[in-house]
Design a protein around this motif. Structure first.
Motif, PDB file in Angstrom:
ATOM      1  N   LEU A 293       0.824  -1.215   0.000  1.00  0.00           N
ATOM      2  CA  LEU A 293       0.000   0.000   0.000  1.00  0.00           C
ATOM      3  C   LEU A 293       0.854   1.260   0.000  1.00  0.00           C
ATOM      4  O   LEU A 293       0.470   2.271  -0.574  1.00  0.00           O
ATOM      5  N   ALA A 294       2.020   1.197   0.626  1.00  0.00           N
ATOM      6  CA  ALA A 294       2.930   2.352   0.596  1.00  0.00           C
ATOM      7  C   ALA A 294       3.457   2.570  -0.818  1.00  0.00           C
ATOM      8  O   ALA A 294       3.602   3.708  -1.265  1.00  0.00           O
TER       9      ALA A 294
ATOM     10  N   LEU B 284      -4.209   1.308  -4.497  1.00  0.00           N
ATOM     11  CA  LEU B 284      -4.827   0.000  -4.250  1.00  0.00           C
ATOM     12  C   LEU B 284      -5.912   0.096  -3.181  1.00  0.00           C
ATOM     13  O   LEU B 284      -6.884  -0.657  -3.194  1.00  0.00           O
ATOM     14  N   ALA B 285      -5.747   1.017  -2.245  1.00  0.00           N
ATOM     15  CA  ALA B 285      -6.715   1.162  -1.154  1.00  0.00           C
ATOM     16  C   ALA B 285      -8.100   1.546  -1.660  1.00  0.00           C
ATOM     17  O   ALA B 285      -9.099   1.313  -0.979  1.00  0.00           O
TER      18      ALA B 285
ATOM     19  N   ALA C 123      -8.510  -2.736   0.510  1.00  0.00           N
ATOM     20  CA  ALA C 123      -7.484  -2.382   1.505  1.00  0.00           C
ATOM     21  C   ALA C 123      -7.670  -3.165   2.808  1.00  0.00           C
ATOM     22  O   ALA C 123      -6.700  -3.505   3.472  1.00  0.00           O
ATOM     23  N   GLU C 124      -8.918  -3.482   3.151  1.00  0.00           N
ATOM     24  CA  GLU C 124      -9.189  -4.209   4.393  1.00  0.00           C
ATOM     25  C   GLU C 124      -8.842  -5.694   4.296  1.00  0.00           C
ATOM     26  O   GLU C 124      -8.566  -6.324   5.313  1.00  0.00           O
TER      27      GLU C 124
ATOM     28  N   ILE D  59      -4.065  -4.529 -12.523  1.00  0.00           N
ATOM     29  CA  ILE D  59      -5.097  -3.531 -12.829  1.00  0.00           C
ATOM     30  C   ILE D  59      -4.601  -2.133 -12.455  1.00  0.00           C
ATOM     31  O   ILE D  59      -4.710  -1.183 -13.239  1.00  0.00           O
ATOM     32  N   ASP D  60      -4.057  -1.997 -11.257  1.00  0.00           N
ATOM     33  CA  ASP D  60      -3.599  -0.698 -10.768  1.00  0.00           C
ATOM     34  C   ASP D  60      -2.513  -0.111 -11.657  1.00  0.00           C
ATOM     35  O   ASP D  60      -2.538   1.083 -11.983  1.00  0.00           O
TER      36      ASP D  60
END
Length: 163
Positions: free
Chosen positions: A69-70, A75-76, A89-90, A106-107
C-alpha cells in the motif's frame, strides 16, 4: 597496400579471445511463493495460470500489505467483490497472492498514461485446484504490451512485499 602490422589483437590467431560466460537470464515470471506458469492473451484480456506452491492460504501478511500500500496507495481505493464484502485495503493482508497480483496488474495499467483515461479495468481470480495451489487470474486490457509490462512490474512489487 595495407600494412599487416596494423591488424588488431582480436584478429590474431595466437591470442584467442576467451569465451564469455553466459549472461544470466532473469526469470520474470516467478517470485517467492508465486509462479506464473502460463500467459495467454485473449481478445481483450490477459489470462494467467498462477501457482502458489505454499497453497491457497499463502498471503501478503500485515507487513507485506503495508509495504504494498505504501508503494501503490491507489490500491486502497479498488473496488473488490470478495467473500467478506469489504474494501480491498481491508482484505489485502489476508487475500491470496493471485488476487493481490490481479489488483496490482489492474492498478499499474490504470496508472499508465498511455491507457485511455476513461478505460475501466476489471479482473477475476479463481482457484482451479486449491490442493495444488493453482489459480486462474484474468485482467482486461486496452493494450497487450502495457498489460504485459504491468504484469512484470506487479511481480517485481510482490517480490519485495511477500513475507
Amino acid at each position: 597496400a595495407r600494412n599487416p602490422a596494423t591488424t588488431t589483437a582480436a584478429q590474431s590467431p595466437t591470442r584467442p579471445t576467451p569465451p564469455r560466460p553466459p549472461t544470466p537470464r532473469t526469470k520474470l515470471t516467478t517470485v517467492p511463493r508465486l509462479a506464473v506458469e502460463r500467459i495467454a492473451f485473449e481478445r481483450d484480456r490477459m489470462a494467467l495460470l498462477v501457482r502458489v506452491p505454499e497453497g491457497v492460504d499463502a498471503c501478503l501478511g500485515p507487513r507485506g500489505a503495508a509495504r504494498l500500500l505504501a508503494a501503490r496507495p491507489s490500491l486502497a481505493f479498488h473496488t473488490c467483490l470478495n467473500d467478506e464484502d469489504a474494501p480491498f485495503a481491508e482484505v489485502l493482508a489476508r487475500t491470496s497472492l493471485p488476487h493481490a497480483l490481479e489488483h496490482l496488474v489492474i492498478d499499474l495499467q490504470a496508472a499508465n498514461p498511455a491507457c485511455a483515461s476513461d478505460a475501466t479495468f476489471v479482473g477475476t481470480t479463481e482457484w482451479l485446484s486449491k490442493r495444488d495451489g493453482l489459480a486462474r487470474v484474468t485482467v482486461n486490457f486496452t493494450d497487450d504490451l502495457i498489460a504485459l509490462g504491468a504484469l512484470k512490474d506487479a511481480l517485481a512489487l510482490l517480490e519485495g512485499t511477500v513475507e
